[in-house]
Design an enzyme around this catalytic site. Structure first.
Site, PDB file in Angstrom:
ATOM      1  N   SER A  64      40.876  50.286 103.233  1.00  0.00           N
ATOM      2  CA  SER A  64      40.366  49.175 102.410  1.00  0.00           C
ATOM      3  C   SER A  64      39.953  49.564 100.992  1.00  0.00           C
ATOM      4  O   SER A  64      39.729  48.675 100.165  1.00  0.00           O
ATOM      5  CB  SER A  64      39.169  48.525 103.093  1.00  0.00           C
ATOM      6  OG  SER A  64      39.607  47.465 103.877  1.00  0.00           O
ATOM      7  N   LYS A  67      41.799  48.057  98.214  1.00  0.00           N
ATOM      8  CA  LYS A  67      41.556  46.674  97.760  1.00  0.00           C
ATOM      9  C   LYS A  67      40.965  46.656  96.340  1.00  0.00           C
ATOM     10  O   LYS A  67      41.119  45.682  95.615  1.00  0.00           O
ATOM     11  CB  LYS A  67      40.633  45.949  98.752  1.00  0.00           C
ATOM     12  CG  LYS A  67      41.342  45.659 100.087  1.00  0.00           C
ATOM     13  CD  LYS A  67      40.426  45.146 101.180  1.00  0.00           C
ATOM     14  CE  LYS A  67      41.241  44.895 102.453  1.00  0.00           C
ATOM     15  NZ  LYS A  67      40.499  44.992 103.696  1.00  0.00           N
ATOM     16  N   TYR A 188      50.522  44.541 102.073  1.00  0.00           N
ATOM     17  CA  TYR A 188      49.076  44.806 102.238  1.00  0.00           C
ATOM     18  C   TYR A 188      48.854  46.089 103.057  1.00  0.00           C
ATOM     19  O   TYR A 188      48.059  46.965 102.670  1.00  0.00           O
ATOM     20  CB  TYR A 188      48.399  43.598 102.927  1.00  0.00           C
ATOM     21  CG  TYR A 188      47.063  43.961 103.535  1.00  0.00           C
ATOM     22  CD1 TYR A 188      45.982  44.302 102.726  1.00  0.00           C
ATOM     23  CD2 TYR A 188      46.886  44.010 104.917  1.00  0.00           C
ATOM     24  CE1 TYR A 188      44.769  44.686 103.274  1.00  0.00           C
ATOM     25  CE2 TYR A 188      45.682  44.391 105.476  1.00  0.00           C
ATOM     26  CZ  TYR A 188      44.617  44.732 104.647  1.00  0.00           C
ATOM     27  OH  TYR A 188      43.426  45.128 105.195  1.00  0.00           O
ATOM     28  N   TYR A 240      31.809  45.780 103.936  1.00  0.00           N
ATOM     29  CA  TYR A 240      31.912  44.869 105.081  1.00  0.00           C
ATOM     30  C   TYR A 240      30.608  44.078 105.188  1.00  0.00           C
ATOM     31  O   TYR A 240      30.038  43.701 104.171  1.00  0.00           O
ATOM     32  CB  TYR A 240      32.224  45.652 106.370  1.00  0.00           C
ATOM     33  CG  TYR A 240      33.362  46.639 106.202  1.00  0.00           C
ATOM     34  CD1 TYR A 240      34.623  46.195 105.836  1.00  0.00           C
ATOM     35  CD2 TYR A 240      33.179  47.996 106.379  1.00  0.00           C
ATOM     36  CE1 TYR A 240      35.680  47.085 105.677  1.00  0.00           C
ATOM     37  CE2 TYR A 240      34.231  48.894 106.225  1.00  0.00           C
ATOM     38  CZ  TYR A 240      35.469  48.434 105.867  1.00  0.00           C
ATOM     39  OH  TYR A 240      36.502  49.307 105.708  1.00  0.00           O
ATOM     40  N   VAL A 258      38.328  52.062 106.590  1.00  0.00           N
ATOM     41  CA  VAL A 258      38.210  52.523 107.980  1.00  0.00           C
ATOM     42  C   VAL A 258      38.844  53.897 108.209  1.00  0.00           C
ATOM     43  O   VAL A 258      38.730  54.445 109.298  1.00  0.00           O
ATOM     44  CB  VAL A 258      38.774  51.504 109.004  1.00  0.00           C
ATOM     45  CG1 VAL A 258      37.973  50.223 109.008  1.00  0.00           C
ATOM     46  CG2 VAL A 258      40.250  51.247 108.770  1.00  0.00           C
TER      47      VAL A 258
HETATM   48  N1  GLU Z   1      44.338  48.244 107.097  1.00  0.00           N
HETATM   49  C1  GLU Z   1      43.054  47.970 107.651  1.00  0.00           C
HETATM   50  C2  GLU Z   1      43.003  46.598 108.294  1.00  0.00           C
HETATM   51  O1  GLU Z   1      43.516  45.674 107.765  1.00  0.00           O
HETATM   52  C3  GLU Z   1      42.027  48.127 106.590  1.00  0.00           C
HETATM   53  C4  GLU Z   1      40.646  47.924 107.105  1.00  0.00           C
HETATM   54  C5  GLU Z   1      39.580  48.595 106.317  1.00  0.00           C
HETATM   55  O2  GLU Z   1      39.700  49.725 105.875  1.00  0.00           O
HETATM   56  O3  GLU Z   1      38.561  47.929 106.182  1.00  0.00           O
HETATM   57  O4  GLU Z   1      42.461  46.404 109.321  1.00  0.00           O
END
Ligand code: GLU
Length: 304
Positions: A64, A67, A188, A240, A258
Protein backbone atom coordinates in the site's frame (compact mmCIF):
# COMPACT_ATOMS: atom_id res chain seq x y z
CA UNK A 1 21.87 14.85 15.05
CA UNK A 2 23.75 11.54 14.89
CA UNK A 3 20.97 9.24 13.75
CA UNK A 4 23.30 6.24 13.54
CA UNK A 5 23.61 6.01 17.33
CA UNK A 6 19.88 6.59 17.74
CA UNK A 7 19.07 3.73 15.36
CA UNK A 8 21.34 1.21 17.13
CA UNK A 9 19.81 2.19 20.47
CA UNK A 10 16.28 1.87 19.10
CA UNK A 11 17.04 -1.62 17.82
CA UNK A 12 18.11 -2.75 21.29
CA UNK A 13 14.86 -1.39 22.71
CA UNK A 14 12.55 -3.03 20.19
CA UNK A 15 14.21 -6.47 20.26
CA UNK A 16 11.68 -7.78 22.84
CA UNK A 17 8.92 -7.29 20.22
CA UNK A 18 10.71 -9.34 17.57
CA UNK A 19 8.25 -12.25 17.72
CA UNK A 20 5.06 -10.24 18.05
CA UNK A 21 2.57 -10.23 15.19
CA UNK A 22 2.37 -12.18 11.97
CA UNK A 23 3.31 -11.47 8.40
CA UNK A 24 0.53 -11.09 5.82
CA UNK A 25 -0.42 -14.47 4.40
CA UNK A 26 -3.49 -13.58 2.33
CA UNK A 27 -1.09 -12.80 -0.50
CA UNK A 28 0.49 -16.26 -0.86
CA UNK A 29 3.86 -14.99 -2.12
CA UNK A 30 4.28 -12.80 0.98
CA UNK A 31 3.77 -15.79 3.29
CA UNK A 32 7.18 -17.16 2.30
CA UNK A 33 9.12 -14.03 3.35
CA UNK A 34 11.31 -14.59 6.44
CA UNK A 35 9.35 -12.66 9.10
CA UNK A 36 12.35 -12.18 11.38
CA UNK A 37 13.87 -9.23 9.59
CA UNK A 38 14.19 -5.59 10.49
CA UNK A 39 15.70 -2.66 8.64
CA UNK A 40 15.54 1.12 8.92
CA UNK A 41 17.03 4.04 6.98
CA UNK A 42 16.89 7.80 7.57
CA UNK A 43 17.74 10.35 4.92
CA UNK A 44 18.23 13.83 6.44
CA UNK A 45 17.57 16.82 4.18
CA UNK A 46 20.66 18.69 5.35
CA UNK A 47 24.20 17.54 4.69
CA UNK A 48 24.20 14.87 7.42
CA UNK A 49 24.84 11.36 6.13
CA UNK A 50 22.13 8.81 5.44
CA UNK A 51 21.94 6.43 8.44
CA UNK A 52 20.72 2.86 8.26
CA UNK A 53 20.55 -0.21 10.45
CA UNK A 54 19.82 -3.91 9.96
CA UNK A 55 18.36 -5.23 6.72
CA UNK A 56 18.05 -1.76 5.20
CA UNK A 57 19.32 -3.02 1.83
CA UNK A 58 16.89 -5.95 1.48
CA UNK A 59 14.07 -5.26 -0.95
CA UNK A 60 10.50 -5.96 0.14
CA UNK A 61 7.02 -5.58 -1.31
CA UNK A 62 5.84 -1.98 -0.99
CA UNK A 63 2.17 -2.93 -1.15
CA UNK A 64 0.00 0.00 0.00
CA UNK A 65 2.92 2.41 0.23
CA UNK A 66 2.66 2.56 -3.57
CA UNK A 67 -0.66 4.41 -3.07
CA UNK A 68 1.35 7.54 -2.19
CA UNK A 69 3.05 7.45 -5.60
CA UNK A 70 -0.29 6.75 -7.29
CA UNK A 71 -1.77 9.77 -5.51
CA UNK A 72 1.15 11.98 -6.56
CA UNK A 73 0.65 10.90 -10.19
CA UNK A 74 -3.15 11.36 -10.06
CA UNK A 75 -2.96 14.82 -8.46
CA UNK A 76 -0.42 15.86 -11.05
CA UNK A 77 -2.67 14.70 -13.90
CA UNK A 78 -6.12 15.53 -12.52
CA UNK A 79 -5.61 18.35 -10.03
CA UNK A 80 -8.58 18.91 -7.75
CA UNK A 81 -10.90 17.06 -10.15
CA UNK A 82 -9.60 13.96 -8.39
CA UNK A 83 -11.78 14.83 -5.40
CA UNK A 84 -14.93 14.48 -7.48
CA UNK A 85 -14.24 10.73 -7.44
CA UNK A 86 -13.02 10.15 -3.88
CA UNK A 87 -12.92 11.86 -0.51
CA UNK A 88 -10.06 12.80 1.81
CA UNK A 89 -11.41 11.79 5.19
CA UNK A 90 -10.03 8.99 7.38
CA UNK A 91 -12.08 5.84 6.96
CA UNK A 92 -11.98 4.32 10.44
CA UNK A 93 -12.62 0.98 8.72
CA UNK A 94 -10.34 -1.71 7.30
CA UNK A 95 -8.47 -0.86 4.10
CA UNK A 96 -10.49 -3.41 2.14
CA UNK A 97 -13.92 -2.74 3.63
CA UNK A 98 -16.94 -3.04 1.35
CA UNK A 99 -19.49 -1.80 3.86
CA UNK A 100 -18.48 1.86 3.85
CA UNK A 101 -18.22 1.93 0.06
CA UNK A 102 -21.74 0.59 -0.30
CA UNK A 103 -23.06 3.09 2.21
CA UNK A 104 -21.31 5.96 0.43
CA UNK A 105 -22.51 4.87 -3.01
CA UNK A 106 -19.21 4.06 -4.63
CA UNK A 107 -17.24 7.17 -3.62
CA UNK A 108 -14.19 5.93 -1.67
CA UNK A 109 -13.48 7.72 1.61
CA UNK A 110 -9.85 8.47 0.69
CA UNK A 111 -7.09 7.52 -1.79
CA UNK A 112 -5.29 5.21 0.66
CA UNK A 113 -8.00 2.60 1.13
CA UNK A 114 -8.20 -0.03 -1.59
CA UNK A 115 -11.35 1.45 -3.14
CA UNK A 116 -9.59 4.80 -3.55
CA UNK A 117 -6.51 3.16 -5.02
CA UNK A 118 -8.64 1.22 -7.51
CA UNK A 119 -10.17 4.49 -8.71
CA UNK A 120 -6.62 5.94 -8.97
CA UNK A 121 -5.61 2.88 -10.99
CA UNK A 122 -8.54 3.57 -13.33
CA UNK A 123 -7.50 7.22 -13.69
CA UNK A 124 -3.87 6.34 -14.46
CA UNK A 125 -4.91 3.77 -17.06
CA UNK A 126 -7.09 6.41 -18.76
CA UNK A 127 -4.48 9.18 -18.54
CA UNK A 128 -1.11 7.50 -19.09
CA UNK A 129 0.08 6.04 -22.37
CA UNK A 130 1.68 2.66 -21.62
CA UNK A 131 0.65 2.98 -17.99
CA UNK A 132 2.87 0.19 -16.61
CA UNK A 133 6.06 1.64 -18.05
CA UNK A 134 5.15 5.30 -17.44
CA UNK A 135 4.30 4.73 -13.78
CA UNK A 136 7.40 2.60 -13.26
CA UNK A 137 9.55 5.35 -14.79
CA UNK A 138 8.12 7.78 -12.25
CA UNK A 139 8.83 5.47 -9.30
CA UNK A 140 12.32 4.75 -10.63
CA UNK A 141 13.11 8.43 -10.96
CA UNK A 142 11.76 9.43 -7.55
CA UNK A 143 13.56 6.55 -5.79
CA UNK A 144 16.74 7.03 -7.80
CA UNK A 145 16.86 3.24 -8.25
CA UNK A 146 16.12 0.67 -10.89
CA UNK A 147 13.18 -0.76 -8.93
CA UNK A 148 10.68 -3.07 -10.58
CA UNK A 149 7.33 -4.79 -10.36
CA UNK A 150 7.49 -8.29 -8.89
CA UNK A 151 5.17 -10.12 -11.28
CA UNK A 152 5.29 -13.34 -9.22
CA UNK A 153 3.95 -11.53 -6.15
CA UNK A 154 1.40 -9.70 -8.30
CA UNK A 155 0.15 -12.89 -9.91
CA UNK A 156 -0.13 -14.61 -6.55
CA UNK A 157 -2.25 -11.71 -5.26
CA UNK A 158 -4.33 -11.55 -8.43
CA UNK A 159 -5.27 -15.22 -8.16
CA UNK A 160 -6.79 -14.58 -4.72
CA UNK A 161 -8.14 -11.06 -5.26
CA UNK A 162 -11.76 -11.87 -4.43
CA UNK A 163 -12.31 -8.93 -2.10
CA UNK A 164 -10.60 -6.35 -4.30
CA UNK A 165 -12.63 -7.70 -7.24
CA UNK A 166 -15.82 -7.16 -5.23
CA UNK A 167 -14.72 -3.58 -4.43
CA UNK A 168 -13.95 -2.91 -8.10
CA UNK A 169 -17.35 -4.27 -9.12
CA UNK A 170 -19.12 -2.04 -6.62
CA UNK A 171 -17.17 0.96 -7.92
CA UNK A 172 -18.06 0.08 -11.50
CA UNK A 173 -21.74 -0.37 -10.57
CA UNK A 174 -21.72 3.17 -9.18
CA UNK A 175 -20.03 4.53 -12.32
CA UNK A 176 -16.69 5.28 -10.64
CA UNK A 177 -14.58 3.03 -12.90
CA UNK A 178 -14.23 3.76 -16.63
CA UNK A 179 -11.96 0.93 -17.73
CA UNK A 180 -12.35 -2.84 -17.64
CA UNK A 181 -12.39 -4.18 -14.09
CA UNK A 182 -9.68 -6.76 -14.86
CA UNK A 183 -7.35 -4.06 -16.20
CA UNK A 184 -7.94 -1.82 -13.18
CA UNK A 185 -7.28 -4.67 -10.72
CA UNK A 186 -4.23 -5.85 -12.63
CA UNK A 187 -2.56 -2.44 -12.62
CA UNK A 188 -3.43 -1.74 -8.96
CA UNK A 189 -1.98 -5.09 -7.86
CA UNK A 190 1.10 -4.55 -10.01
CA UNK A 191 1.73 -1.16 -8.35
CA UNK A 192 1.54 -2.88 -4.92
CA UNK A 193 4.12 -5.45 -6.04
CA UNK A 194 6.93 -2.91 -6.59
CA UNK A 195 9.89 -3.78 -4.39
CA UNK A 196 12.26 -1.38 -2.67
CA UNK A 197 14.64 -1.54 0.24
CA UNK A 198 14.50 0.89 3.18
CA UNK A 199 17.15 3.23 1.76
CA UNK A 200 15.47 3.37 -1.66
CA UNK A 201 12.12 4.01 0.00
CA UNK A 202 13.48 6.72 2.30
CA UNK A 203 14.99 8.39 -0.77
CA UNK A 204 11.70 8.10 -2.66
CA UNK A 205 9.93 9.91 0.20
CA UNK A 206 12.52 12.66 0.43
CA UNK A 207 10.64 14.96 -2.02
CA UNK A 208 7.59 14.82 0.28
CA UNK A 209 9.74 15.88 3.24
CA UNK A 210 11.49 18.49 1.08
CA UNK A 211 8.17 20.08 0.23
CA UNK A 212 9.61 23.56 -0.43
CA UNK A 213 11.55 22.36 -3.46
CA UNK A 214 10.08 21.65 -6.90
CA UNK A 215 8.62 18.18 -7.27
CA UNK A 216 9.12 16.89 -10.81
CA UNK A 217 10.00 13.29 -11.67
CA UNK A 218 9.54 11.68 -15.07
CA UNK A 219 6.93 14.27 -16.04
CA UNK A 220 4.96 14.03 -12.79
CA UNK A 221 5.08 17.46 -11.20
CA UNK A 222 3.36 18.85 -8.14
CA UNK A 223 3.13 22.29 -6.62
CA UNK A 224 4.36 22.92 -3.07
CA UNK A 225 0.76 23.09 -1.99
CA UNK A 226 -0.11 19.74 -3.60
CA UNK A 227 2.82 18.09 -1.79
CA UNK A 228 1.58 19.64 1.45
CA UNK A 229 -1.86 18.13 0.81
CA UNK A 230 -0.45 14.66 0.13
CA UNK A 231 1.42 14.90 3.44
CA UNK A 232 -1.82 15.89 5.16
CA UNK A 233 -3.58 12.83 3.76
CA UNK A 234 -0.68 10.63 4.91
CA UNK A 235 -1.10 12.08 8.39
CA UNK A 236 -4.85 11.44 8.57
CA UNK A 237 -5.27 8.31 6.43
CA UNK A 238 -1.87 6.61 6.10
CA UNK A 239 -2.27 3.79 8.61
CA UNK A 240 -5.54 2.01 7.90
CA UNK A 241 -7.86 2.39 10.88
CA UNK A 242 -4.85 3.03 13.12
CA UNK A 243 -4.04 6.49 11.73
CA UNK A 244 -5.01 8.16 15.01
CA UNK A 245 -2.82 5.80 17.02
CA UNK A 246 0.15 6.36 14.69
CA UNK A 247 -0.32 10.11 14.92
CA UNK A 248 -0.50 9.82 18.71
CA UNK A 249 2.53 7.56 19.10
CA UNK A 250 4.78 8.80 16.31
CA UNK A 251 3.54 12.20 15.16
CA UNK A 252 4.71 12.07 11.54
CA UNK A 253 2.87 11.77 8.21
CA UNK A 254 3.50 8.38 6.63
CA UNK A 255 2.15 5.32 4.90
CA UNK A 256 2.34 1.65 5.72
CA UNK A 257 1.90 -1.49 3.63
CA UNK A 258 1.07 -5.12 4.42
CA UNK A 259 4.57 -6.09 3.23
CA UNK A 260 5.68 -4.70 6.63
CA UNK A 261 7.10 -1.43 5.33
CA UNK A 262 6.40 2.05 6.70
CA UNK A 263 7.64 5.27 5.10
CA UNK A 264 7.31 8.55 6.97
CA UNK A 265 8.53 12.10 6.73
CA UNK A 266 9.45 14.89 9.09
CA UNK A 267 8.79 17.93 6.89
CA UNK A 268 11.97 19.92 6.21
CA UNK A 269 14.00 17.46 8.34
CA UNK A 270 14.17 13.92 7.00
CA UNK A 271 12.46 10.98 5.36
CA UNK A 272 12.59 7.56 6.99
CA UNK A 273 11.67 4.03 5.97
CA UNK A 274 11.44 1.01 8.22
CA UNK A 275 10.61 -2.60 7.41
CA UNK A 276 9.75 -5.67 9.43
CA UNK A 277 7.19 -8.18 8.11
CA UNK A 278 5.32 -9.05 11.32
CA UNK A 279 2.08 -7.04 11.42
CA UNK A 280 -0.30 -6.14 14.22
CA UNK A 281 -4.04 -6.80 13.97
CA UNK A 282 -4.56 -3.55 12.02
CA UNK A 283 -1.99 -4.49 9.37
CA UNK A 284 0.90 -2.26 10.50
CA UNK A 285 4.43 -3.53 11.17
CA UNK A 286 4.87 -4.15 14.91
CA UNK A 287 8.59 -3.38 15.03
CA UNK A 288 8.25 -0.62 12.44
CA UNK A 289 5.67 1.19 14.52
CA UNK A 290 7.73 0.79 17.70
CA UNK A 291 10.92 1.96 15.99
CA UNK A 292 9.28 5.13 14.70
CA UNK A 293 7.66 5.82 18.06
CA UNK A 294 11.09 5.62 19.70
CA UNK A 295 12.70 7.69 16.94
CA UNK A 296 10.46 10.68 17.51
CA UNK A 297 10.42 10.21 21.29
CA UNK A 298 14.17 9.90 21.76
CA UNK A 299 15.10 12.66 19.31
CA UNK A 300 12.25 14.81 20.65
CA UNK A 301 11.52 15.68 17.02
CA UNK A 302 8.08 15.31 15.52
CA UNK A 303 5.61 17.66 13.91
CA UNK A 304 3.84 18.18 17.24
N1 GLU B 1 -2.20 -5.31 -2.35
C1 GLU B 1 -2.74 -5.25 -1.03
C2 GLU B 1 -4.25 -5.39 -1.03
O1 GLU B 1 -4.90 -4.84 -1.85
C3 GLU B 1 -2.30 -3.98 -0.39
C4 GLU B 1 -2.76 -3.87 1.02
C5 GLU B 1 -1.94 -2.99 1.88
O2 GLU B 1 -0.72 -2.98 1.84
O3 GLU B 1 -2.59 -2.30 2.66
O4 GLU B 1 -4.82 -6.04 -0.24
Amino acid sequence: MNYQDVLSKIYEEIKPFANEGQQATYIPALASVNPNQFGICIEPLDDSPVSSFGAADVRFSMQSISKVFMLAACLSLEGDNLWKRMGKEPSGTAFNSLVQLEFEKGKPRNPFINAGALVMSDILISRMKDVEQTFLNFVREISGSHVDYNRVVAQSEEEQAYLNTAIANLLKYHGNIENKIDDVLHFYILCCSIEMNCCELAHAFRPFADHRHPFCFAGISLTTSQVKRINAIMQTCGFYDEAGEFSYLVGLPGKSGVGGGIAAIHPSQYSVAVWSPRLNSKGNSVMGLKALELLTTETEESIF
